[in-house]
Every structure is written in structure tokens, then in C-alpha cells.
Motif scaffolding. Structure first.
Motif, short mmCIF file in Angstrom:
data_model
loop_
_atom_site.label_atom_id
_atom_site.label_comp_id
_atom_site.label_asym_id
_atom_site.label_seq_id
_atom_site.Cartn_x
_atom_site.Cartn_y
_atom_site.Cartn_z
N TYR A 199 102.14 -23.73 -4.59
CA TYR A 199 102.32 -23.31 -6.31
C TYR A 199 103.44 -22.51 -6.66
O TYR A 199 103.75 -21.64 -6.43
N GLY A 200 103.29 -22.53 -8.54
CA GLY A 200 104.15 -21.20 -8.76
C GLY A 200 103.27 -21.45 -10.41
O GLY A 200 103.23 -22.04 -10.56
N PHE A 201 104.64 -20.17 -10.67
CA PHE A 201 103.99 -20.05 -12.24
C PHE A 201 104.98 -19.26 -13.44
O PHE A 201 105.59 -18.90 -12.50
N THR A 202 105.03 -20.19 -15.12
CA THR A 202 105.98 -19.48 -15.36
C THR A 202 105.13 -18.73 -16.45
O THR A 202 104.39 -19.68 -17.28
N ASP A 203 105.80 -17.01 -17.38
CA ASP A 203 104.95 -16.84 -18.18
C ASP A 203 105.84 -16.39 -19.27
O ASP A 203 106.89 -15.89 -18.55
N ALA A 204 105.50 -16.58 -20.49
CA ALA A 204 106.66 -15.29 -21.15
C ALA A 204 105.65 -15.07 -22.52
O ALA A 204 104.84 -15.55 -23.11
N ASN A 205 106.50 -13.61 -23.30
CA ASN A 205 106.07 -13.26 -24.34
C ASN A 205 107.15 -13.22 -25.25
O ASN A 205 108.02 -12.83 -25.01
N ILE A 206 107.09 -13.03 -26.72
CA ILE A 206 107.70 -13.01 -27.83
C ILE A 206 107.33 -12.11 -28.34
O ILE A 206 106.03 -12.79 -29.40
N THR A 207 107.77 -11.07 -28.64
CA THR A 207 106.84 -9.68 -30.03
C THR A 207 108.08 -9.24 -30.59
O THR A 207 109.07 -8.95 -30.78
N TRP A 208 107.83 -9.72 -32.35
CA TRP A 208 108.79 -9.47 -33.37
C TRP A 208 107.91 -8.31 -34.01
O TRP A 208 106.86 -8.56 -35.45
N GLN A 209 108.38 -7.08 -34.44
CA GLN A 209 107.86 -6.11 -34.89
C GLN A 209 109.43 -5.78 -36.43
O GLN A 209 110.10 -5.69 -36.54
N TRP A 210 108.34 -5.60 -37.21
CA TRP A 210 108.53 -4.98 -38.59
C TRP A 210 108.13 -4.04 -39.41
O TRP A 210 106.82 -4.48 -39.84
N ARG A 211 109.06 -3.52 -40.38
CA ARG A 211 107.76 -2.53 -41.30
C ARG A 211 108.69 -2.50 -42.54
O ARG A 211 109.20 -1.85 -43.21
N THR A 247 108.15 -1.18 -45.12
CA THR A 247 107.33 -0.42 -45.65
C THR A 247 107.13 0.79 -44.78
O THR A 247 106.60 0.99 -43.80
N LYS A 248 106.70 1.98 -44.73
CA LYS A 248 106.19 3.20 -44.58
C LYS A 248 105.33 3.13 -43.93
O LYS A 248 104.23 3.44 -43.51
N ARG A 249 104.09 2.24 -45.40
CA ARG A 249 102.66 2.03 -44.97
C ARG A 249 102.36 1.19 -44.32
O ARG A 249 101.09 0.37 -44.51
N ASP A 250 103.40 -0.09 -44.05
CA ASP A 250 103.18 -1.15 -44.00
C ASP A 250 103.49 -1.94 -42.13
O ASP A 250 104.66 -1.06 -42.03
N HIS A 251 103.04 -2.64 -41.70
CA HIS A 251 103.40 -2.67 -40.24
C HIS A 251 102.56 -4.26 -39.74
O HIS A 251 101.75 -4.52 -39.83
N ILE A 252 103.90 -5.02 -39.58
CA ILE A 252 103.93 -6.28 -39.85
C ILE A 252 104.38 -6.65 -38.27
O ILE A 252 105.28 -6.43 -38.09
N TRP A 253 103.37 -7.77 -37.50
CA TRP A 253 104.22 -7.90 -36.18
C TRP A 253 104.06 -9.69 -35.47
O TRP A 253 102.52 -9.71 -36.06
N VAL A 254 104.65 -10.04 -35.22
CA VAL A 254 104.54 -11.77 -34.81
C VAL A 254 104.49 -11.86 -33.31
O VAL A 254 105.64 -11.36 -32.76
N ASP A 255 103.26 -12.12 -32.80
CA ASP A 255 103.38 -12.11 -31.31
C ASP A 255 103.12 -13.81 -30.46
O ASP A 255 102.31 -14.21 -31.41
N VAL A 256 103.73 -13.80 -29.55
CA VAL A 256 103.60 -15.46 -29.22
C VAL A 256 103.79 -15.19 -27.94
O VAL A 256 104.55 -14.68 -27.24
N PHE A 257 102.64 -15.93 -26.79
CA PHE A 257 102.29 -15.64 -25.52
C PHE A 257 102.42 -17.07 -25.18
O PHE A 257 101.31 -17.37 -25.95
N GLY A 258 103.21 -17.59 -23.48
CA GLY A 258 102.58 -18.27 -22.89
C GLY A 258 102.37 -18.27 -21.87
O GLY A 258 104.27 -18.28 -20.80
N SER A 259 101.65 -19.27 -20.63
CA SER A 259 102.45 -19.65 -19.01
C SER A 259 101.58 -20.89 -19.10
O SER A 259 101.03 -21.47 -19.89
N LEU A 260 102.06 -21.06 -18.27
CA LEU A 260 101.86 -22.70 -16.92
C LEU A 260 101.48 -22.43 -15.67
O LEU A 260 102.57 -21.81 -15.30
N ASP A 261 100.98 -23.27 -14.73
CA ASP A 261 100.68 -22.65 -13.10
C ASP A 261 100.76 -24.41 -12.71
O ASP A 261 100.18 -24.80 -13.52
N GLN A 262 101.24 -24.75 -12.18
CA GLN A 262 101.55 -25.51 -11.25
C GLN A 262 100.95 -25.32 -10.07
O GLN A 262 101.56 -24.65 -8.81
#
Length: 674
Positions: A213-225, A227-242
Motif C-alpha cells: 500500500y501507498g498513497f499520494t495527496d496534494a492541495n493548491i489554494t490561491w487567495q486573492w483580495r 478589495t477590502k470587501r471581497d475575498h476570492i480563492w481557488v482550491d484544488v485537491f487530489g489524492s490517489l491510493d494504490q
């Protein structure tokens, strides 16, 4: 898209000292308070129960809790809370207050996830340094789940400098980087890879057979503000088990399974309201090939969820909207070979389903002592074969806050859930799958009642949290098929499930010490989870597969300054199982006769884990050190289930209990944060 295929502190605690915790407050609109936010987070304890056994976990304070790979794990941590029943080494689910694992919503910043544990349930898919905290509750509100929720929350502050959290141990390597991309934007990147078999390959076994058994996982999160009233972010996640296994009647099994999600979030802050929106894609699937009984079988399945969620919080009101489009492939076995005269060609069709929810909730203070809240949801679901279902989900609660006298809440909800999870096992193996409501079964629903009480000592050192609960469950689905059905060509989804209803009831209590060098808690949970079926040999009321009436959890950490130690102890009832009456062969096929469903029970479960962190460097700018953890210090082999064993000549069969053969699992890891 390819869908990601390819223990000292314990003794002191037992003598009479008891921690609770809290989590950093939401800092979305406070980007200029980074240093004070860090200070506030470190001064707060690990767990804060705000309403009964519901609250928050501070992710930055759980490192002293024993881990498996040198990294703290949020899912293993929440399993120590009294609302969550024991999940053993071979169970990957979260069983909250007598409910099925699938009845608890596990999400990442509100995006639903359909698998949260790697093989055996020893490891979750969450890379801890990537996240800020956890919100957990014994109710899911207007989410389409019958039980509670576990929401893993992303960090919400923009990185001002390059930061990192690195760890290298015997079982895995992990890294998290915070990368500033200017004044208004930053990137968080995390990755983890295990090499379990390199060190423990000869020790990791299932029913005396080696497990690869073994596995790999990863996360990428990009945040952007912007304006002071807005918060935008993109999130990607993945994992693979074998994984791979050869065990008894299973000559060989090779399996790959995966989790993944992608989401775009946008929060906008008005002067008196907050609008939160997200669009997302979430998936889980597996591809398993099994050779058994001289035949080769495949059991593919997957679920894909394309969705939108929006909420508007305005004064005492909260409005919500949720839409999902599902593509679900139920377990679709294919078999050929030894029983080729009855070969299974895989006949379970792809299910397409849609779900829409509109909701509103209102909260109001009635004088100084009382608060009431009421809500309602309108639920529409179009399931397999375009069969439509409609329902409402009312909820009401009243809270009495007597300040130093404590706080009590009564709550009632009518809950609905349109997705089921069933399968051959609940052992964290890739054999569980999702099914949409439709011709096989109407949506499940429940009446949920709870009464909670919280008290905090005047000096804030001790905290008591408790909750009584009762749930009446309707339209329950239980998998009653077996592996033989796959290889004899007799498998069909409709004939492999039993329908009925159930009930779950019990009490949770948690006593915490949340200040001082010694922190921790003692908790006890009593719960029953019973199911009643009206077809087949399962007539009558029986314990569910995860029914464990009693569980005691003790958690303790002690901070010596230069190093800290931690320990956890679990004592719980054994799980139920269906004992065989006899087994014989007919031709070359095994035939079994069984006692009533889940009428037997395994021996009690107990486990002690210990850990220590020694710091070379520890301060506000980071820390470096060594973590040493020992899983199952006492080396107790706990029963995990009942298995069929065959003689060397494969002419006779017998049943006996089996346990997790890795009696204790030591690990050491070097860590560095900056």
C-alpha cells in the motif's frame, strides 16, 4: 480530465487533572492583524464546544496528540470527541451519534467530500498544515445529511512572506509552502507521499497476509483580495491510493482509488450582510480487480458532484441555496473465469441525479436569557430513472443561557438525505459505493431530537459539555450481498440490499481542562444504533454494523517548554457481527448458514498511543524538532472482524476472528516550520 486515477501525561490526567480548545476567529476581514491573530491562536486551547458536543478545533494546537506518520491528523483527532464513535484500524468512516458514516457531511471549506480516509482509516486525506481549523457539529443544519458535519477550513489570511512546514519520517514525507504573490494575493501548496512498505512492508498484514500500500495527496489554494470587501480563492485537491492484497480466498487484489475536488469561492462583505458563494466539482471513485475462487472480478464505482452553494447572512436571517448534479456509477461487478457459466458482465447503469435546496433560518434573542431559532428547507431531488422527490426540512431550537450557571439547548429537526453509501465492507477498502435514491429506495429521512448542556468554571480552566440525543431513521438501506454473488453471476444491486428503518439514541459527556501545562479531557459516550428490516433473513431489530454501546476516551498533553508529551487512551465495546452456524462445500463452492444478523459481538477494543515533540527551535517565527510517536503502545491485537479461512488444499473452510497484525507502530519524524 482523468479524475486522478492514476503516554506520562496520561497518568497525571488520571490522577485528577483534565483541555478544551478553540479556534482562531474568522480573520477574513482583518488582514492587517496577522501578528495578533497568531498570538490569539496560540493562546487558545485545542477544542471549544460552543453548543453541546459541537464546536471548533484549532488545527495549530493538535501537534502534541499522537500521530501515525509524524504529522497530526484532523480526522484521527475528531474521532477522539465523544460524539464520534470508535473507528478502528480497518474502518475509514465517521460514525456520529449512532448514524451511518455517509450521514455525516465531511467537507473542505463547505465543499462536500465523498471519501476522507486512506486505506484502513489510519490516515485521512487532509494534510494538516494546509488548513486553519475544523468546525464540527452534531447537526448539519440544512445540508442534505441526517447526522452532523465536519468542515475542514482553509487558511484565510494572505501570506506576507515565504513560509513553510516540512516533515520527513519513516512513513511519509510532507511539505506545505506559503508563497506571497503581492500585497493582495498568495498561494498555499501542500503535498505528501507515503513509503509505508519500504520500512513496514513485512509487518503490515491483513488476516496474516501481507498488504501492499501507498498513497499520494496534494492541495493548491490561491487567495486573492481585490478589495477590502471581497475575498476570492481557488482550491484544488487530489489524492490517489494504490494497494494490493492476497488473503485466504482472495488470491490477489489490486486496487486504485481516488478523491478530488476543485472549487472557486467568492465572499463579499456588505456593511450589514455577508454573501458567500462557491461553484465546485467533487469526485471519489475506485477501480478494484480481485482474483478469488479461480475467477477474476472487477468492481468499479464512482460519484461525481458538480455543484453551487450560496448563502446570505443578514442581521438575524440566513438564506441558503444549493444545487448539485450527480453522476453516480454504483458498484458494477464484472467476473469471468471459474464460474464463467454464470459470468457477470456488469449491468448496473450509470445514475444521473439532480438536487436543489432553498433554505431560510431566523434567530432571535428573547430577553437576556433566551434565544430561539427556526428554519425550513425546501428539498427537490430527481434520482435514477428520473423519479422525483420533494420534501421540507423544518428545524427549531430554544437556548437558555444562564451565564455562570451554564447553557442549555433543546433542538428538533426533520432531516432528509437522497444519497446512500453501501458496500461489501466498512473496512476502508475500495468496496463501498454511493447510490442515488430512486427505484431501489426512496430518500432516507429522520426525526432528530437533542438536549445539550454546557458549563464553564469561573476561571475558565474546566469545561463540561454534554448532549442527549434520539433519532428515528426511515428508509434505511443495508448491504446484504457477499463476494460469492459477484463470482457466481448472481449479483444485482436490487437483490443485494435490505430496506427498513432504525433508531439511534444515547448520551455524550466531555470534561475538559483547557488551561495550564497539563491539558486534555475525559469523555464517555453511550449510544445504540439499531436497525429493523422487513425482508430476507434479517427480519426484526438488530444492531447496526457500527453499534458500540460504550466508549471511553482520555486525551492529555503536557508542555515542558523545550518538549511536550501527549497520550490518548480508548476503551470501547466490540463491534457486532453475524456469526456463522455452519460452513460446508457444495461441489467446489463454500456454502454458509448464519445466526441472526449481527447477533454476535467482538471483544472490547482498547488502545494506548503516546508521542513526544522535542524542539531544537520554538518561537513565533517557527519551530524545528523531532516527533516520536508510538501507536498501540500495549501491543494489543484488537478484533476487527470474522473471516473465512481455508485449508491449504482449499477443501475445507472455517471462520475465526482476525485482528490488525501490526501490534504497535512506532514512527519518528523531523519537522521544520518557518
Amino acid at each position: 480530465m482523468s479524475y486522478l486515477r492514476n503516554s506520562l501525561a496520561l497518568l497525571l490526567l488520571a490522577a485528577g487533572c483534565f483541555c478544551a480548545g478553540a479556534q482562531e476567529r474568522d480573520t477574513v476581514a482583518h488582514e492587517n492583524l496577522k501578528n495578533s491573530v497568531i498570538t490569539e491562536q496560540m493562546d487558545k486551547p485545542m477544542v471549544l464546544n460552543r453548543q453541546g458536543i459541537s464546536g471548533e478545533v484549532n488545527m495549530g494546537k493538535i501537534a502534541a496528540i499522537p500521530s501515525i506518520m509524524g504529522n497530526s491528523d484532523p480526522i484521527r483527532f475528531v474521532r477522539l470527541l465523544p460524539s464520534i464513535q470508535l473507528s478502528t484500524e480497518m474502518e475509514g468512516g465517521l460514525y456520529m451519534q449512532g448514524s451511518e458514516s455517509s450521514m455525516t457531511l465531511v467537507s473542505q471549506q463547505g465543499v462536500p467530500m465523498y471519501g476522507m480516509s486512506h486505506l484502513l482509516g489510519l490516515f485521512s486525506v487532509f494534510n494538516t498544515p494546509h488548513y486553519k481549523g475544523i468546525q464540527y457539529a452534531t447537526t448539519s443544519g440544512q445540508e442534505p445529511r441526517l447526522a452532523g458535519l465536519i468542515d475542514i477550513q482553509l487558511k484565510d489570511t494572505i501570506a506576507r512572506k515565504f513560509t513553510g512546514d516540512l516533515s520527513l519520517g519513516l512513513l511519509s514525507a510532507q511539505g506545505t509552502l506559503g508563497i506571497p504573490l503581492g500585497r493582495k494575493s498568495s498561494l498555499n501548496v501542500s503535498a505528501r507521499r507515503t513509503f509505508i512498505n519500504t520500512i513496514y512492508g513485512g509487518m503490515l498484514k491483513y488476516m496474516d497476509f501481507p498488504l501492499r500500500y501507498g498513497f499520494t495527496d496534494a492541495n493548491i489554494t490561491w487567495q486573492w483580495r481585490p478589495t477590502k470587501r471581497d475575498h476570492i480563492w481557488v482550491d484544488v485537491f487530489g489524492s490517489l491510493d494504490q494497494g494490493g492484497l492476497g488473503a485466504g480466498l482472495i488470491e490477489n487484489m489490486e486496487a486504485n482509488w481516488y478523491n478530488g475536488l476543485g472549487a472557486l469561492h467568492w465572499n463579499h462583505y456588505f456593511s450589514d450582510a455577508t454573501l458567500k458563494q462557491k461553484v465546485y466539482f467533487s469526485t471519489y471513485g475506485n477501480e478494484a480487480k480481485v482474483k478469488a475462487f479461480g475467477a477474476l472480478g472487477e468492481m468499479p464505482s464512482y460519484i461525481r458532484d458538480y455543484g453551487y452553494k450560496g448563502s446570505l447572512e443578514w442581521n438575524d436571517w440566513r438564506f441558503g441555496a444549493h444545487f448539485s448534479y450527480y453522476q453516480i456509477q454504483p458498484q458494477n461487478p464484472k467476473a469471468e473465469g471459474h464460474f464463467s457459466d454464470h459470468s457477470n458482465k456488469g449491468n448496473e447503469p450509470l445514475q444521473n441525479a439532480m438536487e436543489g435546496i432553498l433554505s431560510a433560518e431566523y434567530r432571535r434573542n428573547l430577553g437576556y436569557w433566551f434565544q430561539v431559532h427556526a428554519g425550513v428547507g425546501l428539498n427537490w431531488f430527481m434520482g435514477a430513472e428520473n423519479i422525483q422527490f420533494f420534501g421540507v426540512t423544518p428545524e427549531v431550537g430554544i437556548t437558555a443561557d444562564w451565564q455562570e450557571g451554564g447553557k442549555m439547548e433543546f433542538r428538533y429537526e426533520l432531516k432528509r438525505q437522497n444519497l446512500f453509501q453501501v458496500g461489501l465492507t466498512n473496512l476502508g477498502l475500495p468496496s463501498e459505493f454511493w447510490v442515488a435514491a430512486g427505484p431501489i429506495q426512496a430518500p432516507q429521512w429522520s426525526h432528530n431530537f437533542s438536549l445539550s448542556y454546557n458549563w464553564k468554571s469561573p476561571n475558565g480552566v474546566y469545561v463540561l459539555s454534554s448532549e442527549l440525543f434520539y433519532r428515528q431513521l426511515h428508509n434505511q438501506l443495508e448491504y446484504v450481498g457477499n463476494l460469492l454473488d459477484v463470482y457466481t453471476g448472481k449479483y444485482s444491486l436490487a437483490s443485494s440490499v435490505a430496506t427498513g428503518w432504525g433508531r439511534a439514541f444515547g448520551a455524550n459527556i466531555m470534561f475538559q481542562k483547557q488551561k495550564g501545562r497539563l491539558t486534555g479531557w475525559i469523555s464517555y459516550a453511550f449510544s445504540r444504533s439499531l436497525r429493523t428490516f422487513d425482508n430476507g433473513r434479517n427480519l426484526g431489530e438488530h444492531p447496526s454494523a457500527h453499534d458500540r454501546p460504550h466508549e471511553l476516551d482520555i486525551v492529555a498533553t503536557y508542555d515542558f517548554g523545550r518538549f511536550d508529551v501527549g497520550g490518548t487512551f480508548i476503551l470501547a465495546s466490540g463491534a457486532p457481527y453475524t456469526p456463522p452456524i455452519s460452513v460446508y462445500t457444495m461441489g467446489d463452492r463454500p456454502v454458509c448458514e448464519y445466526a441472526p444478523f449481527n447477533s454476535g459481538r467482538l471483544r472490547y477494543y482498547s488502545r494506548l498511543d503516546l508521542s513526544a515533540n522535542w524542539y531544537f527551535r520554538k518561537g513565533p517565527k517557527g519551530k524545528s524538532g523531532i516527533n516520536v510517536s508510538v501507536y498501540n503502545v500495549l501491543g494489543k491485537v484488537n478484533d476487527l472482524g470474522l473471516g473465512m479461512h481455508t485449508s491449504d488444499d482449499k477443501k475445507s473452510y472455517a471462520f475465526r476472528t482476525f485482528g490488525f497484525q501490526l501490534r504497535f507502530l512506532p514512527s519518528i519524524a523531523v519537522f521544520h516550520t518557518f
